[in-house]
Write an enzyme that holds these catalytic residues in place. Structure first.
Site, PDB file in Angstrom:
ATOM      1  N   GLU A  46       0.817  -1.272   0.009  1.00 33.73           N
ATOM      2  CA  GLU A  46      -0.041  -0.024   0.067  1.00 33.73           C
ATOM      3  C   GLU A  46       0.792   1.140   0.043  1.00 33.73           C
ATOM      4  OE1 GLU A  46      -0.520  -2.542   2.080  1.00 33.73           O
ATOM      5  OE2 GLU A  46      -2.008  -2.853   2.872  1.00 33.73           O
ATOM      6  N   CYS A  67      -2.872  -3.305   7.178  1.00 37.44           N
ATOM      7  CA  CYS A  67      -2.437  -3.775   8.820  1.00 37.44           C
ATOM      8  C   CYS A  67      -2.866  -2.475   9.412  1.00 37.44           C
ATOM      9  CB  CYS A  67      -0.840  -3.932   8.581  1.00 37.44           C
ATOM     10  SG  CYS A  67       0.326  -2.605   8.146  1.00 37.44           S
ATOM     11  N   CYS A  77      -0.601   0.598   7.411  1.00 36.26           N
ATOM     12  CA  CYS A  77      -1.317   1.111   6.042  1.00 36.26           C
ATOM     13  C   CYS A  77      -2.565   1.559   6.261  1.00 36.26           C
ATOM     14  CB  CYS A  77      -1.137  -0.281   5.343  1.00 36.26           C
ATOM     15  SG  CYS A  77       0.528  -0.592   4.595  1.00 36.26           S
ATOM     16  N   ALA A 147      11.409 -35.618  -7.983  1.00 34.15           N
ATOM     17  CA  ALA A 147      11.810 -36.096  -9.370  1.00 34.15           C
ATOM     18  C   ALA A 147      11.721 -37.585  -9.722  1.00 34.15           C
ATOM     19  CB  ALA A 147      12.872 -35.157  -9.852  1.00 34.15           C
ATOM     20  N   TRP A 163      19.846 -35.991 -12.930  1.00 34.52           N
ATOM     21  CA  TRP A 163      18.819 -35.433 -13.948  1.00 34.52           C
ATOM     22  C   TRP A 163      17.932 -36.544 -14.748  1.00 34.52           C
ATOM     23  CZ3 TRP A 163      19.370 -31.444 -11.969  1.00 34.52           C
ATOM     24  CH2 TRP A 163      20.329 -30.476 -11.764  1.00 34.52           C
ATOM     25  N   ARG A 177      11.917 -22.804  -6.669  1.00 34.88           N
ATOM     26  CA  ARG A 177      12.885 -22.113  -5.594  1.00 34.88           C
ATOM     27  C   ARG A 177      12.869 -20.744  -5.522  1.00 34.88           C
ATOM     28  NH1 ARG A 177      18.607 -25.460  -7.579  1.00 34.88           N
ATOM     29  NH2 ARG A 177      17.932 -27.471  -6.702  1.00 34.88           N
ATOM     30  N   THR A 189      21.332 -36.584   1.115  1.00 33.72           N
ATOM     31  CA  THR A 189      21.392 -35.794  -0.289  1.00 33.72           C
ATOM     32  C   THR A 189      22.557 -34.722  -0.238  1.00 33.72           C
ATOM     33  OG1 THR A 189      18.947 -35.819  -0.458  1.00 33.72           O
ATOM     34  CG2 THR A 189      20.161 -34.256  -1.790  1.00 33.72           C
ATOM     35  N   ASP A 193      25.029 -35.481  -3.305  1.00 37.54           N
ATOM     36  CA  ASP A 193      25.203 -34.669  -4.329  1.00 37.54           C
ATOM     37  C   ASP A 193      25.774 -33.269  -3.961  1.00 37.54           C
ATOM     38  OD1 ASP A 193      23.341 -36.592  -5.162  1.00 37.54           O
ATOM     39  OD2 ASP A 193      21.737 -35.513  -5.026  1.00 37.54           O
ATOM     40  N   ARG A 200      18.937 -20.889 -11.335  1.00 34.47           N
ATOM     41  CA  ARG A 200      19.424 -20.685 -12.590  1.00 34.47           C
ATOM     42  C   ARG A 200      18.630 -20.352 -13.678  1.00 34.47           C
ATOM     43  NH1 ARG A 200      22.544 -25.979 -12.194  1.00 34.47           N
ATOM     44  NH2 ARG A 200      21.768 -26.087  -9.989  1.00 34.47           N
TER      45      ARG A 200
HETATM   46 ZN    ZN Z   1       0.943  -2.551   5.718  1.00 36.06          ZN
END
Ligand code: ZN
Length: 309
Positions: A46, A67, A77, A147, A163, A177, A189, A193, A200
């Site tokens: 705002e 708010c 606001c 995946a 991949w 992400r 992991t 990895d 990217r």
């Molecule tokens: Zn606010």
């Protein structure tokens, strides 16, 4: 309100600890101001929209109730809108923050401003799912990304998995992400990895979420570390993306902490390691998921599910 929601989307994953809010000011049928919550949560949408426009008699469209609480970081606001002389405020979701929670709308009405609530509120709440999760359940909104092959595996039996999905699926995963505050991986992991966990995508390189290790430490320099799920839930982040691996996926699903499931499905059969570790259930699970329309990403498919609570 559609324009305000689109502006708010620019701040998703950037506005923590505040919700990503969008605001459009309209007078005489023309847009005279627009804003969204800035990086780090201030200034609010705002305040940005009102800056430099004459909003006397105008209508303000806001994706969240303005708010009502002043803080050391900026004014309320609701007061800004009153001072600016707007005639009407149209809002989507009401603010569940106990410091506002209806007080913003009430203050505007007391100042003689027409107030309309609930316009596209469902879309706004979905966009601010992390903020609403913290307010209602005191934990982040958790997205689990997997995946997987057609047969639900994430790797060959020997563990090699690099991949399995194509470039478009990976680009989409990087966009996810960019919309998260924190990205989580388990110690397995991390060791196997050494994932970069960056974004990217052209123009969005600066939007990498803060990395977090779940489980056995030590965490790399600059990472957050949660030893267990209680630590993960207490992190304070709004939007959490969990990327691996199978043990972390199983523990989060077993604890019913996953709100949204993204399955990037590669068209191949691996017959190897399942993407979710053993849950040890002895009965059919009660938890049910809502399936959303799948998206084709090159050769792969993205299947999205949200937890019905
Ligand atoms: Zn606010």
């Amino acid at each position: 309100m559609g324009a305000a929601l689109a502006l708010a989307a620019r701040g998703v994953g950037q506005s923590w600890p505040n919700p990503a809010v969008g605001c459009v000011i309209v007078r005489g049928g023309r847009v005279i101001g627009r804003g969204w919550t800035q990086k780090g949560g201030r200034p609010h949408g705002e305040a940005v929209a009102l800056e430099g426009c004459d909003a006397r008699g105008a209508t303000a469209y806001v994706t969240l109730e303005p708010c009502a609480h002043e803080s050391g970081r900026g004014p309320a606001c609701a007061d800004l809108l009153i001072e600016a002389g707007v005639a009407r405020v149209v809002m989507a979701a009401l603010d569940p923050d106990p410091r506002t929670d209806g007080a913003g709308a009430a203050r505007l009405r007391a100042a003689g401003i027409e107030v309309v609530t609930g316009v596209r509120a469902g879309e706004a709440e979905a966009q601010m799912a992390g903020f609403f999760s913290q307010m209602r359940r005191q934990r982040p909104h958790v997205t689990l990304k997997l995946a997987l092959s057609l047969d639900g595996c994430l790797a060959l039996a020997d563990g090699s998995s690099r991949w399995i999905t194509g470039a478009r699926a990976r680009a989409h995963a990087h966009l996810e992400r960019a919309r998260a505050d924190v990205i989580v991986v388990g110690s397995g992991t991390l060791a196997a990895d050494r994932p970069r966990l960056d974004v990217r995508l052209a123009g969005l390189e600066g939007r990498a979420p803060s990395p977090m290790l779940l489980g056995r430490g030590p965490a790399p320099a600059g990472w957050q570390h949660a030893a267990d799920l209680a630590g993960l839930c207490g992190s304070g982040a709004h939007r959490m993306l969990v990327e691996g691996g199978a043990g972390v996926a199983a523990s989060l699903l077993d604890a019913d902490l996953v709100d949204r499931l993204l399955i990037y499905r590669a068209p191949m059969v691996l017959g190897g390691r399942p993407g979710v570790g053993a849950l040890g259930l002895d009965a059919m699970p009660h938890g049910r998921w809502r399936a959303h329309p799948a998206i084709q990403l090159g050769p792969d498919r993205l299947e999205t599910f949200t937890r019905i609570r």
